[in-house]
Structures are given as C-alpha cells and as structure tokens.
Enzyme design. Sequence first.
Site, short mmCIF file in Angstrom:
data_model
loop_
_atom_site.label_atom_id
_atom_site.label_comp_id
_atom_site.label_asym_id
_atom_site.label_seq_id
_atom_site.Cartn_x
_atom_site.Cartn_y
_atom_site.Cartn_z
N THR A 1 0.84 -1.19 0.00
CA THR A 1 0.00 0.00 0.00
C THR A 1 0.88 1.24 0.00
O THR A 1 2.06 1.17 0.35
CB THR A 1 -0.97 0.00 1.21
OG1 THR A 1 -1.85 1.11 1.10
CG2 THR A 1 -0.22 0.04 2.52
N CYS A 2 0.30 2.37 -0.40
CA CYS A 2 1.01 3.65 -0.40
C CYS A 2 -0.02 4.75 -0.21
O CYS A 2 -1.05 4.52 0.45
CB CYS A 2 1.84 3.83 -1.67
SG CYS A 2 0.87 3.83 -3.20
N LEU A 3 0.18 5.91 -0.78
CA LEU A 3 -0.77 7.01 -0.61
C LEU A 3 -1.97 6.87 -1.56
O LEU A 3 -3.11 6.97 -1.14
CB LEU A 3 -0.08 8.35 -0.82
CG LEU A 3 -0.92 9.60 -0.53
CD1 LEU A 3 -1.28 9.66 0.95
CD2 LEU A 3 -0.18 10.86 -0.94
N GLY B 1 -1.86 4.35 -4.44
CA GLY B 1 -1.86 3.09 -5.16
C GLY B 1 -0.90 3.00 -6.32
O GLY B 1 -0.86 1.99 -7.01
N TRP C 1 -3.61 4.94 1.20
CA TRP C 1 -3.96 5.59 2.45
C TRP C 1 -5.16 6.53 2.28
O TRP C 1 -6.03 6.60 3.16
CB TRP C 1 -2.78 6.36 3.04
CG TRP C 1 -3.22 7.25 4.15
CD1 TRP C 1 -3.36 8.60 4.14
CD2 TRP C 1 -3.62 6.84 5.46
NE1 TRP C 1 -3.82 9.05 5.34
CE2 TRP C 1 -3.99 7.99 6.17
CE3 TRP C 1 -3.71 5.60 6.08
CZ2 TRP C 1 -4.43 7.95 7.49
CZ3 TRP C 1 -4.16 5.56 7.40
CH2 TRP C 1 -4.51 6.71 8.09
#
Length: 172
Positions: free
Chosen positions: A133-135, A137, A162
């Site tokens: 996961t990240c901010l 995608g 996120w």
Amino acid sequence: MALRKCLGGFRAAYRLLWNSNVLLSASTASRRTLSSVYRRPCCTKLWLGTRSVASVTASTDVTYDQLRRLLAAGKAVVIDVREPWELREFGIIPGSINVPLGQVNAALQLVPEEFREQYGGEMPGQADNVVFTCLKGIRSKTALDTATSLGYKDVQHYPGGWQDWAKKEHHN
C-alpha cells in the site's frame, strides 16, 4: 512433430507469463492478440487464454473490505511503501510495516532477523500473502512488480492507498 510445436508454444507462453510483467498489465485487446499468437493448429485449447490472464490481473487488487478482513485475521503482511515522513504527516494503516519503495528490493532479500531489526515487523516469506500500500496506489503497484520479480507468489496491492483507507475509516 505436432506435439513438439504445441509444447513449444506452451513454453513460450509460460516464459512470457512468468518472466514478464508486461503481459499482466496488458489491456484486454492486447490479451486477445497475445493469446491468438500462441494458438497452434495442433492445440484445441490454449492454456494462456484470455480468461486465465484476466483472472491473474484482477487478483492483484485488494479492496478496502478485503484488506480489513486480511488484517483482522492476520492472513497477510501489509507493507506500506511510503516514506516515513508521509506516515507521520498523513497516518498509517494499523498493522502495516513501513518499507519505503526505494528499499523494497533490498529489504525483501534480507534475512528475516535483519528485516525484523530494520523494519520492526516479520519478513514475509515468498509463499506468504503480501499486500503493498502507499498514498494513492501508484507506488504499491511498483512494489508489487518488484516482489514478483524476486519470486514472491501471493502479492497484491491496495490501489486506493492511504487516501481511500482514511476516507472509508472516517465514514465507519
């Protein structure tokens, strides 16, 4: 002779599927074209049909609800690939391990003790379910491709990142 041609097509398709990330992200039109390229007259059904490729592509994305269930059951290692300052500024998905994107390749090749010491969580095995996961995608998809190239089999990413997590957590 016909069997040899059939097996040759299968081997080429297998190499393409497992050694290339391009095929997995190909568009539907490209998938149809690629599947017809490897169709041999001696073969009545091609293993690398459009359904097989489409199902592999679809299974790499995890929804918010799926991620919540995986975290609750402890059935996945969730790796957040954002930079540490982003986690401090925006927040973190509970239960995730922070491994910045620039370190994912090296981190997934560490011995488990070094991984635990450096990142504060258990290192996933190559057969474990790993969700990146990240901010938003974008970086998580890059991390997924990196893990796949290192031999990890059950890797996924949360395309909402996120931002989606925080929005849906706020509504719940």
